[in-house]
Scaffold this active site. Sequence first.
Site, PDB file in Angstrom:
ATOM      1  N   SER A   1      -7.182  -4.357  -8.560  1.00  0.00           N
ATOM      2  CA  SER A   1      -8.376  -3.827  -8.089  1.00  0.00           C
ATOM      3  C   SER A   1      -8.209  -2.993  -6.784  1.00  0.00           C
ATOM      4  CB  SER A   1      -8.832  -5.231  -7.419  1.00  0.00           C
ATOM      5  OG  SER A   1      -9.896  -5.297  -6.410  1.00  0.00           O
TER       6      SER A   1
ATOM      7  N   TYR B   1      -7.803 -13.529  -2.264  1.00  0.00           N
ATOM      8  CA  TYR B   1      -7.875 -12.384  -3.394  1.00  0.00           C
ATOM      9  C   TYR B   1      -7.103 -11.222  -3.356  1.00  0.00           C
ATOM     10  CZ  TYR B   1     -10.480  -9.448  -7.101  1.00  0.00           C
ATOM     11  OH  TYR B   1     -10.542  -8.642  -7.924  1.00  0.00           O
TER      12      TYR B   1
END
Length: 257
Positions: free
Chosen positions: A137, A150
């Site tokens: 990501s 995260y």
Amino acid sequence: MLRGKIVLITGAASGIGAETAKLLAAAGAIPILTGRRLDKLREVADAIGGTNGCYKMDVTDNDEVERAVQLIAKDFGRIDILLNNAGYGVFELFADAPIERFQEMMDTNYMGIIRCTKAVLPIMQKQGGGHIINVASMAGKLSTSKSSGYAATKHAVLGLTNAMRSEFASMNIYVSAINPGPIDTPFLHIADPQGHYASKVQGFMLKPARVAEVIVQVMKRRKPEVDLPRSASIGIRIYGLFPRLADRLAGRWLNRK
Ligand code: NAI
């Protein structure tokens, strides 16, 4: 080029995993859909048609991963590409997040890749090569507020990916990372149930079909790493070079979750 290739996809019941399976089927590849719920995987598989496979595989379960990978290799004879896609995030302040949340996200997003790669690696070695693609990501390059748990998992994924790439090259196994910005998928319903983040990034949210196209290009060209969208990729490079200035200029914008 992808015709007949056996592509194992984790977390294929929705989002970019399901979209990638669709594109692969259209390109004549054989997507193997894995995930926690067989009924959902079969719905996706029925909609895409062609030759495919569906296997229950929770990436947090050592034994289930090992069993499913062995079964896939037995049923299809080989595994050409592993797309480590399963993952989720919960956006919340560090002070509010329980310790278990950090552990659970790490167990899926990072340890899940380790489990699946460990199971697939001997099969790729035996067949003389393969390609492993890890969905990381933008959060793996740039941490913003409410993403401590995260972002750490995705930073770990990128660190792991780089080491795997250099170790596996001599085995003719390519390793790639994909770093997308926000994508319009069910991911956001879990990450941000109130929809605040989604409404703020609406203007530059990626469509899952676009991300799937990029993943398929990476499969064809074996690129080591791709950031998308391109504008965000340039922004991240500038941030890396001038972090203090970038924080001053863009900090508020980047942290609007
Ligand atoms: P999604 O929620 O539609 O897909 C994730 C899939 O992983 C789901 O089908 C889910 O059931 C599955 N999954 C979760 N835990 C699992 C487990 N323990 N075992 C097996 N499967 C499991 O969302 P999306 O966006 O398609 O997510 C795919 C990947 O993309 C994830 O790794 C996510 O972190 C990453 N990503 C998503 C972004 C976004 O804004 N949607 C941005 C950047 C990266």
